[in-house]
Write an enzyme that holds these catalytic residues in place. Structure first.
Site, PDB file in Angstrom:
ATOM      1  N   ASP A 272       2.020  -3.235   1.295  1.00  0.00           N
ATOM      2  CA  ASP A 272       2.068  -1.977   2.024  1.00  0.00           C
ATOM      3  C   ASP A 272       2.466  -2.301   3.470  1.00  0.00           C
ATOM      4  O   ASP A 272       2.546  -3.458   3.881  1.00  0.00           O
ATOM      5  CB  ASP A 272       0.716  -1.247   1.932  1.00  0.00           C
ATOM      6  CG  ASP A 272       0.877   0.256   2.154  1.00  0.00           C
ATOM      7  OD1 ASP A 272       0.012   1.023   1.685  1.00  0.00           O
ATOM      8  OD2 ASP A 272       1.874   0.649   2.784  1.00  0.00           O
TER       9      ASP A 272
HETATM   10  C1  GLC Z   1       2.164   3.771   4.185  1.00  0.00           C
HETATM   11  C2  GLC Z   1       1.396   4.071   2.924  1.00  0.00           C
HETATM   12  C3  GLC Z   1       2.194   3.891   1.658  1.00  0.00           C
HETATM   13  C4  GLC Z   1       3.653   4.186   1.931  1.00  0.00           C
HETATM   14  C5  GLC Z   1       4.169   3.135   2.901  1.00  0.00           C
HETATM   15  C6  GLC Z   1       5.625   3.376   3.294  1.00  0.00           C
HETATM   16  O1  GLC Z   1       1.349   3.157   5.128  1.00  0.00           O
HETATM   17  O2  GLC Z   1       0.158   3.411   2.733  1.00  0.00           O
HETATM   18  O3  GLC Z   1       1.629   4.761   0.673  1.00  0.00           O
HETATM   19  O4  GLC Z   1       4.401   4.139   0.727  1.00  0.00           O
HETATM   20  O5  GLC Z   1       3.378   3.051   4.076  1.00  0.00           O
HETATM   21  O6  GLC Z   1       5.730   4.551   4.045  1.00  0.00           O
END
Ligand code: GLC
Length: 736
Positions: free
Chosen positions: A272
């Site tokens: 993430d």
């Molecule tokens: C965010 C979220 C995730 C998302 C990613 C890209 O922090 O936790 O669900 O897909 O970053 O935006």
């Protein structure tokens, strides 16, 4: 439970193709170490430093990008990657298409209340079609985190509290996203997230510590991921949280032992956002270099945004701390995904596609249907609903005519101006003759929590209510009061909304409340004093019309809750599939000091206000003649039960027939009820139907003392009914 769909076949990104493997082998041998590391780097393009971005792409330091909405920009980045880099490896473009791309559907928690996998597959496919036209190759969804804590703002993004329903809806969404008939012949890969147990964050605070038993991990939190990967999902996103002391991004147990050794899954693991870098804040890495080391050894393939991989991985290989074979393994998975996506052959997106694909009438209609079916009627005392068209209505509340808040917290490329508000829905349905008085009454919440509310107009609201036949209040949360990083400790109505509600109720006029929110709220006072309550969630661009259709009876509500509504925050976590304990609340307990000592509060019920599977309609259903067709079932057999469901009301309606079991004696403790089957049926007034449900005995297992999945012989209770707390009861025995 039959999850086969009659939709277009879905692409299976887990099916290994020898030709693709040969192409991967060939390309790998020609790559420098830096180019390999580049494939493990995902960035959000910084257009203010465009030259740097283009230079990084040109030199092969970027393998994928995220959250770019303009096709022209995507094509330009892709052109540099394909035509100006040494090896011409295309970029993958990832986007958070959580519940729609431009045609925004209800938030996933709302969608889950349809209990309709086929419908959700259609919605996911529509979203993927629009995303494909927008140049997306990778959808960072479905979010499949089981969530039992409504303080956690991301409960909005998932399928609620139950792993069985979560599995079915995860499969549907993966199949929809990976459909093989998307715009421009493009393919899209799904990315179930956030792996794993992210929804168990302590205190419901996002990103917070998660500590759970391996048994709970395997029996509750892993199953929806396994179902998504078995459905062919080609990537997975690891979560921010630690799991029992080891952050997901550094957790070889979940990233290697489970994903690779146990599940033999060949897909790509994406961290993430900055999660690898955050191993420093977790206190398991001294610096970025150690973070990169721990993450790649644990099994992360792509580093989203932390820069740990691009800055340190090549050095770690040269220093002998990371075998290059490990990098090759990760890059192989990334390249395989790119070949499967077809972007070597078709890297570009035709900008003309969007004109025909985005917001097409069929998708707008589908969004309406999903919004109609995801709303849950919580109360309808005296059948106050549906309203007659000529009813004089005072439409009151901060969310009566609000567009942005109905989009929810992950609105992707959705535009507030395209949202049909509740007021717009009323007008569209009732026409110019509509007898409506509109008063906002207050803001959604005081400015920055301040006590003053410049929009406060309780007097105006009371006056309008007094002059009307019925007051319809549209109350709840703003879009950003749920979603990522937006957890709440108090789950009542924000700001002055409760005061507004109580003042209108005090007029003595009949009151309907439509609740707009991204989570279950604490609605205790409302449940006691308001005759009709509709949970409309954040219903997307057609939300307003869906609310109007339901309130005026054009549509009979059919939603059923997938996350429990607590009576108070003090009850949390409150969910149906809890354990019996040694002193269950429904038994005598142990009498000490003249009190029954058992699992209960002194000052609150142990039951939720509204429980899992619950929802009312404008008709009524009766269950009769439960038959356990198979009272004895071999350990590898199928449990078959049948029941007669009758529509005993005056209107056609949909009923979600639900099947729950209890394993009475296990080698470890078992939940008092578990959902093991469901089906949605439509019945005309007076119509009866004999419904048969089949449950393979293999669905009745759990991870036993040895932590392996076992199906144990023994006696089970079984219920078939309208929710997790009611139903006709039977028994069966699993035989060795
Ligand atoms: C965010 C979220 C995730 C998302 C990613 C890209 O922090 O936790 O669900 O897909 O970053 O935006």
């Amino acid at each position: 439970m039959d999850t086969t769909m009659n939709a277009a076949p879905a692409y299976d990104f887990t099916a290994i193709d020898s030709e693709i493997e040969a192409r991967v082998d060939d390309l790998l041998t020609r790559m420098t170490l830096e180019e390999k590391v580049g494939q493990m780097n995902q960035v959000s393009p910084n257009w203010d430093a465009r030259e740097e971005l283009e230079a990084a792409i040109r030199s092969g330091q970027v393998g994928s990008v995220l959250n770019v909405w303009e096709v022209a920009k995507i094509n330009e980045m892709q052109r540099i990657a394909v035509e100006e880099s040494r090896l011409g490896i295309p970029l993958i473009v990832g986007t958070d298409v959580i519940h729609g791309y431009r045609t925004i559907f209800p938030i996933p928690l709302a969608e889950s209340c349809t209990w309709d996998p086929d419908l959700l597959e259609q919605a996911a496919r529509a979203a993927a079609d629009e995303a494909a036209a927008g140049g997306t190759d990778w959808i960072f969804a479905p979010m499949v985190d089981v969530a039992r804590d409504p303080r956690w703002g991301r409960i909005a993004e998932g399928a609620g509290e139950d792993p069985f329903l979560g599995r079915a809806l995860a499969v549907a969404r993966v199949r929809g996203f990976q459909a093989t008939d998307l715009a421009g012949g493009k393919r899209i890969v799904a990315c179930p997230k956030h792996y794993v147990a992210y929804g168990l964050a302590e205190g419901g605070k996002d990103y917070n510590t998660v500590d759970l038993s391996e048994r709970a991990l395997r029996d509750v939190y892993l199953p929806p991921f396994k179902a998504a990967l078995d459905a062919g999902a080609g990537s997975i996103m690891s979560s921010f949280n630690e799991i029992a002391g080891v952050p997901a991004s550094a957790n070889a147990f979940i990233l290697r032992q489970i994903l690779r050794d146990e599940w033999d899954w060949p897909g790509v693991v994406l961290s993430d956002y900055d999660a690898i870098g955050e191993l420093i804040q977790h206190g398991v890495a001294a610096d970025h270099k150690e973070a990169a080391l721990k993450a790649v050894l644990a099994g992360e393939d792509i580093d989203m945004m932390s820069q740990a991989f691009p800055d340190h991985l090549a050095d770690l290989v040269r220093e002998g701390k990371v075998p290059e074979a490990l990098v090759d393994e990760a890059v192989r998975r990334v390249l395989r995904l790119k070949f499967m996506l077809g972007i070597f052959e078709n890297p570009y997106t035709d900008p003309a596609l969007q004109a025909d694909v985005l917001l097409q009438p069929a998708y707008r209609e589908l969004a309406l249907r999903v919004a109609q079916k995801s709303a849950v009627l919580l109360k309808n005392e005296g059948s106050l609903l549906p309203l007659a068209p000529e009813t004089k209505v005072a439409l009151i509340g901060p969310l009566v005519d609000d567009q942005p808040e109905l989009l929810g917290s992950w609105a992707c490329d959705g535009k507030p101006e395209e949202v049909e508000t509740v007021l717009a829905g009323f007008k569209a349905l009732l026409g110019p003759k509509a007898a409506l008085t509109v008063v906002k009454g207050c803001a959604i919440e005081g400015r920055d929590g301040a006590d003053d509310d410049p929009e406060l107009d309780i007097e105006g609201a009371v006056k309008a209510a007094r002059a009307a036949d019925v007051a319809v209040l549209v109350l709840g949360e703003s879009a950003m009061m749920s979603g990522e990083a937006h957890s709440r400790a108090y789950l009542g109505l924000p700001g002055k909304q409760q005061a507004l509600l109580e003042a209108v109720v005090a007029t003595g006029k009949p009151v309907v409340v439509v609740v707009i929110a991204g989570r279950p709220l604490v609605l205790g006072w409302m449940a006691q004093h308001v005759p009709a309550i509709l949970m409309a969630w954040q219903g997307g661009i057609r939300s307003g019309r869906a609310v109007a259709d339901i309130l005026y009876g054009e549509v009979n509500p059919s939603g059923r809750l997938t996350a429990s509504f607590p009576r108070t925050e003090g009850q949390i976590p409150v969910y149906y599939a809890h354990k019996s304990t040694g002193r269950p609340v429904n038994e005598r307990g142990v009498i000490q000091f003249n009190r029954a000592h058992k699992v209960k509060y002194l000052d609150e019920s142990d039951l939720p206000l509204y429980g899992f599977g619950y929802g009312l309609t404008y008709t009524t259903f009766e269950y009769a003649d439960l038959a356990v067709e198979t009272p004895e079932v071999p350990i590898d057999g199928i449990v078959t039960v049948s029941v007669t469901v009758r529509n005993t009301g005056e209107r056609a309606g949909d009923e979600v027939v639900q099947l729950y079991v209890q394993d009475l004696i296990g080698e470890v403790t078992r939940p008092v009820r578990e959902l093991k089957g469901f089906c949605k049926i439509s019945l005309q007034p007076g119509e009866s139907r004999r419904v048969t449900l089949n449950v393979p005995a293999s669905e009745l297992g759990f991870h036993g003392l040895a932590m392996s999945y076992i199906v144990e012989p023994g006696e089970f209770k079984i219920w078939v009914g309208p929710n997790a707390y009611e139903g006709l009861e039977g028994r069966f025995v699993l035989e060795a």
